[in-house]
Design a protein around this motif. Structure first.
Motif, PDB file in Angstrom:
ATOM      1  N   LEU B  81     -15.888   2.185  52.308  1.00 33.57           N
ATOM      2  CA  LEU B  81     -14.849   2.788  53.154  1.00 33.57           C
ATOM      3  C   LEU B  81     -14.714   2.047  54.477  1.00 33.57           C
ATOM      4  N   LEU B  82     -15.835   1.644  55.057  1.00 32.00           N
ATOM      5  CA  LEU B  82     -15.782   0.948  56.346  1.00 32.00           C
ATOM      6  C   LEU B  82     -15.057  -0.384  56.197  1.00 32.00           C
ATOM      7  N   LEU B  83     -15.306  -1.046  55.079  1.00 34.95           N
ATOM      8  CA  LEU B  83     -14.615  -2.306  54.862  1.00 34.95           C
ATOM      9  C   LEU B  83     -13.124  -2.037  54.644  1.00 34.95           C
ATOM     10  N   ALA B  84     -12.824  -0.981  53.882  1.00 34.41           N
ATOM     11  CA  ALA B  84     -11.427  -0.678  53.545  1.00 34.41           C
ATOM     12  C   ALA B  84     -10.580  -0.463  54.798  1.00 34.41           C
ATOM     13  N   VAL B  85     -11.106   0.285  55.761  1.00 30.12           N
ATOM     14  CA  VAL B  85     -10.271   0.568  56.928  1.00 30.12           C
ATOM     15  C   VAL B  85     -10.133  -0.653  57.832  1.00 30.12           C
ATOM     16  N   ALA B  86     -10.957  -1.674  57.583  1.00 36.37           N
ATOM     17  CA  ALA B  86     -10.836  -2.884  58.391  1.00 36.37           C
ATOM     18  C   ALA B  86      -9.918  -3.917  57.740  1.00 36.37           C
TER      19      ALA B  86
END
Ligand code: SF4
Ligand code: SF4
Lengths: 548, 353
Positions: B81-86
């Protein structure tokens, strides 16, 4: 509410707030109400007592009774050997029926030396020491040896022989540790409520002995009733050494000796030093009461006040229980449903230990027994240790550590067997309070790792000492061998010298003969010179042979 | 198995719940991102979650570990998720796949899994993508008010999976504004314009810039909100975010005071790019951050400082990932020099009586 109490009595300036505080700490659910509502009672002597031969820190004593001996209450069973050792007395009249090892509650299930006594139905009074007039200054030595004779050890859980601590004469302040910060345990609290005068007298005896100028009772603000009772008793007493009460905010582990000292004085005990180096002596409430019993009543330490608690006990409370009383007897006496009781916790839920073999007896170290049904819905109880999640280095543990350690780093180095780093991170300053494990979101049994780390470290240090000795031995042996070698070499050299000299003499002697032989050979050589190479080679061979 | 050794008491939020709550705290930011940049964000989230969990599962199987417990700790999900929002909302799916798998395998599992990874896995994946696909990775759509039209859910998925919509529109078409210009992210725009010699007063006067900034501002504010929630429920401790944000403010303030036409103001740095996401969700990853209280302050402050420096003088428009990874390297050193003083090891300990 706690504040108002402090205020209402502070006019007498007996009660004050703690001036220090320690890092970290936790606030677990207390469960103290289960057992602190009822006043102290006696428990009848069980039909059989299994008394462990070793009940304290230090050396095991020497058993001084024989199989089949008839013994009386208060009689010496185990005699202390050495300084760090303590006498053990019989809590009852009866007959020694066995001296073979028994299960005494060791976590590994190992059996240890024990004395089994079949007790008489009729019990005598069993007073064996003469009371001492402790206010008479000429009796100090007698008091000190009485503490030793009576087999008194720290009853807060550490079981350190008390006479060792009271041998100091350079104490300023006696701190009475009444923090009792662990959940469930209420025996000290109850003692201060029911028999504060006896505890006060015990404290005066010890303070008098160690020449302390004042006595501070240290307690937590969740024990309002005992604070009230105690301050009332203090204000009425005529004892000479001034007493006061310091109240700290309730927080675990304020009862740890180092934490208590920091709360009361605002100072830390320097690492590697003992409190006496700061002019302090810390004694637990129950220990001081034992001193009172021994000095004023002449009673040796053969029983103690034990908190019997948990949701499976029908009459929870605090009871005088004879050492050697087996948990099986308590289960019967308190109508515990064994089917619901998979283990009994000895001590508190944070630092205690558990037993599943209920033949384990009550000893000097047993301040509390928890018979609790492991309620899976009750979140406070840690029920499984199967597979914990990995450490995510969240630092929750560091936040609560009263020793200012970094538990996550200790874990890291324990797991990876990096003993040197483990020591540098201060593992030896860990007091095994369990606060870190209490808050760890990954439910890591941190304290178990530290125990393992500590014992491995000790092993290594022991091995190092052995290795050091072995190295010295080896070096010495090397040196000896070298020396002997050198001596031998010198001897040989001398002998060889002598031989050479002898040979030289002989040679000179036979020079004429040799010359003749050489001449003859030269002649033969000349003759054969024309014959060819083959002979030349043969000649060389002959020469070589001759040389060899 | 029964627990036979003390402590028998325990009270803490389990790790998997901690991870889950961090995921939950991302929600306000995510919703705002969807509003300003379209449904690509949602598709990326789903893709990343699936890729991350499947990568974790596969690797654990290969390492012959029981995957269930690790999957259940929710840490792989959080990394995803952290990668996705970046990621830019229309990044081709296979790039996302590469980034996520790289993050889980090289950022985490090869070090031994959760707890042993020195680097923030999400940022490892992000940097790999940024270096490998710099064009795609900086191809952000303009914020809603500025865009001619945001791709619909259907169009977003076509862009992600087939690089163009059924009507033949590509990401570039969606990035074009009404006047035909292509809008980069505010950070990108500022960088390009400054390089061209424009002054801040000119650059920020551009109404397009202002509109675009507005979108980024809201996204940042919502991540801030999620972050404050994490602070409130005590999952995140204050040290890192506070030090990080303060360092950013001070550094950009000093630069801005030195030359306000060349260097952007603190308010710009705080509310654009991935500042708030970084402050509360990325720099605070406990595994790869410093673990001592003082160390966390230093760690956070240096990240904040580096972000402004790299944004201002570096080659890439945003700098969270680089700053975090650089500081990850420094963690053992920071930890070593910031060990708290153990009880009884302080100097002054004499007793007054
Ligand atoms: S509380 Fe547990 S998970 Fe958190 S840092 Fe400490 S040991 Fe690691
Ligand atoms: S058990 Fe040791 S490391 Fe853990 S909190 Fe207590 S003193 Fe600190």
């Amino acid at each position: 509410m706690s504040k108002s109490i402090v205020k209402s009595v502070s006019s007498k300036s007996i009660v004050e707030q703690a001036k220090g505080s320690f890092h970290g700490g936790i606030h677990p659910a207390e469960f103290k109400n289960i057992s602190n509502q009822q006043s102290i009672k006696d428990l009848p002597i069980a039909a059989q007592l299994v008394i462990p031969v070793k009940q304290q820190l230090g050396q095991t004593g020497e058993v001084v009774v024989n199989l089949g001996d008839r013994i009386s209450r208060g009689q010496l069973l185990v005699k202390a050997t050495g300084i760090l050792s303590a006498n053990i007395h019989s809590p009852a009249d009866g007959i020694v029926t066995s001296l073979s090892p028994a299960y005494v509650g060791h976590p590994s299930g190992m059996k240890s030396a024990a004395i089994t006594i079949k007790t008489d139905l009729e019990q005598s009074e069993g007073k064996i020491f003469e009371p001492i007039d402790w206010r008479n200054p000429s009796n100090l030595e007698e008091i000190q040896s009485r503490i030793r004779q009576a087999g008194i050890v720290g009853l807060g859980g550490a079981t350190f022989p008390t006479h060792v601590k009271t041998s100091s004469r350079e104490i300023n302040t006696l701190i009475v540790n009444a923090m009792e910060c662990e959940p469930f345990i209420t025996c000290d609290d109850r003692m201060l409520k029911d028999i504060p005068k006896q505890v006060i007298e015990g404290a005066q005896i010890v303070a008098n002995l160690v020449k302390a100028k004042n006595i501070i009772f240290a307690t937590e603000d969740n024990k309002q009733l005992s604070i009230e009772k105690l301050s009332e008793a203090i204000s009425k007493t005529t004892e000479s050494i001034p007493m006061s009460i310091v109240v700290a905010p309730t927080k675990y582990p304020s009862g740890g000796e180092k934490q208590t000292i920091e709360l009361v004085t605002g100072k830390q005990v320097p690492s590697g030093k003992i409190p006496a180096s700061m002019g302090l002596l810390v004694q637990n409430v129950a220990t001081l009461h034992a001193v009172f019993n021994a000095v004023v009543k002449g009673q040796p330490l053969y029983q103690r006040l034990v908190t019997i608690t948990g949701n499976l006990v029908d009459r929870p409370g605090n009871y005088w229980i004879a050492f050697g009383t087996q948990i099986t007897d308590l289960i019967e006496h308190f109508n515990v449903d064994v089917n619901d009781c998979e283990k009994v916790i000895i001590g508190g839920p944070l630092m205690g230990q558990s037993v599943t073999d209920f033949t384990a007896p009550v000893t000097k170290a047993t301040n509390c027994l928890i018979f609790n049904k492991a309620d899976k819905t009750e979140k406070a109880w840690l029920t499984q240790t199967t597979e914990h999640q990995p450490c995510i280095r969240c630092g929750e543990c560091e936040k609560v550590c009263p020793a200012d350690l970094l538990p996550q780093q200790l874990l890291w180095y324990s797991q990876s067997d990096q003993w040197e780093n483990l020591q540098q991170q201060g593992i030896l300053d860990c007091i095994e309070c369990g606060a870190c494990a209490y808050v760890c979101p990954s439910e890591i049994p941190l304290v178990q790792y530290y125990r393992y780390g500590k014992s491995s470290l000790k092993d290594i240090q022991r091995k190092n000492v052995i290795a050091e000795k072995a190295k010295k031995r080896f070096d010495f042996k090397e040196m000896r061998i070298q020396r002997e070698k050198a001596e031998r070499a010198a001897k040989h050299k001398k002998a060889a010298e002598a031989r050479r000299q002898a040979a030289l003499d002989k040679k000179n002697d036979s020079d004429g003969k040799q010359q003749a032989i050489n001449d003859a050979l030269a002649r033969v050589k000349q003759k054969k010179a024309s014959v060819g190479q083959a002979q030349g080679v043969a000649q060389t061979e002959t020469d070589e042979k001759k040389e060899s | 198995m029964m627990n036979l050794s003390s402590p028998f008491f325990h009270k803490a939020m389990p790790t998997n719940k901690v991870m889950m709550l961090v995921c939950v705290a991302l929600i306000p930011g995510i919703i705002t991102q969807v509003y300003f940049f379209g449904f690509g964000v949602i598709i990326n989230l789903i893709l990343c979650a699936v890729f991350a969990v499947s990568a974790e599962y596969t690797i654990l199987k290969l390492r012959t570990r029981e995957p269930r417990t690790s999957i259940q700790d929710n840490s792989a999900l959080l990394t995803g998720l952290l990668l996705a929002v970046a990621l830019p909302p229309t990044l081709p799916f296979w790039m996302t796949f590469v980034g996520v798998w790289f993050a889980i395998i090289f950022g985490k599992q090869l070090y031994g899994g959760l707890g042993y990874n020195p680097f923030n896995p999400a940022m490892v994946g992000y940097v790999l993508l940024l270096i490998s696909f710099p064009v795609e990775m900086t191809a952000w759509l303009p914020a809603r008010e500025l865009a001619v039209s945001l791709p619909s859910f259907y169009e977003s998925s076509q862009l992600i999976f087939f690089a163009q919509t059924a009507d033949g529109l590509t990401v570039e078409n969606f990035r074009q504004l009404a006047d035909g210009f292509t809008m980069a992210t505010p950070l990108d725009h500022l960088k390009t314009e400054t390089t061209l010699g424009r002054m801040n007063s000119e650059i920020f006067a551009n109404p397009d810039m202002a509109l675009n900034l507005n979108g980024w501002k809201w996204v940042n504010l919502m991540f801030l909100l999620g972050g404050l929630y994490l602070l409130a429920i005590k999952i995140v401790r204050w040290h890192i975010p506070v030090a990080y944000l303060l360092a950013m403010i001070i550094t950009s303030f000093l630069l801005n005071t030195y030359d306000n036409q060349l260097y952007a103001a603190p308010s710009f740095h705080l509310l654009t790019g991935a500042t708030m996401l970084g402050a509360f969700f990325i720099a605070t990853d406990p595994v790869s951050a410093s673990t001592t209280p003082k160390g966390r302050l230093i760690y956070g402050a240096l990240i904040g400082f580096l972000i402004v420096i790299i944004r201002t003088f570096g080659g890439y428009p945003d700098a969270i990932a680089f700053a975090v990874l650089l500081l990850n390297i420094a963690v053992p050193t920071i930890d070593h020099y910031t060990k708290p003083v153990i009880y009884g090891h302080k100097k002054e300990t004499e007793l007054h009586d």
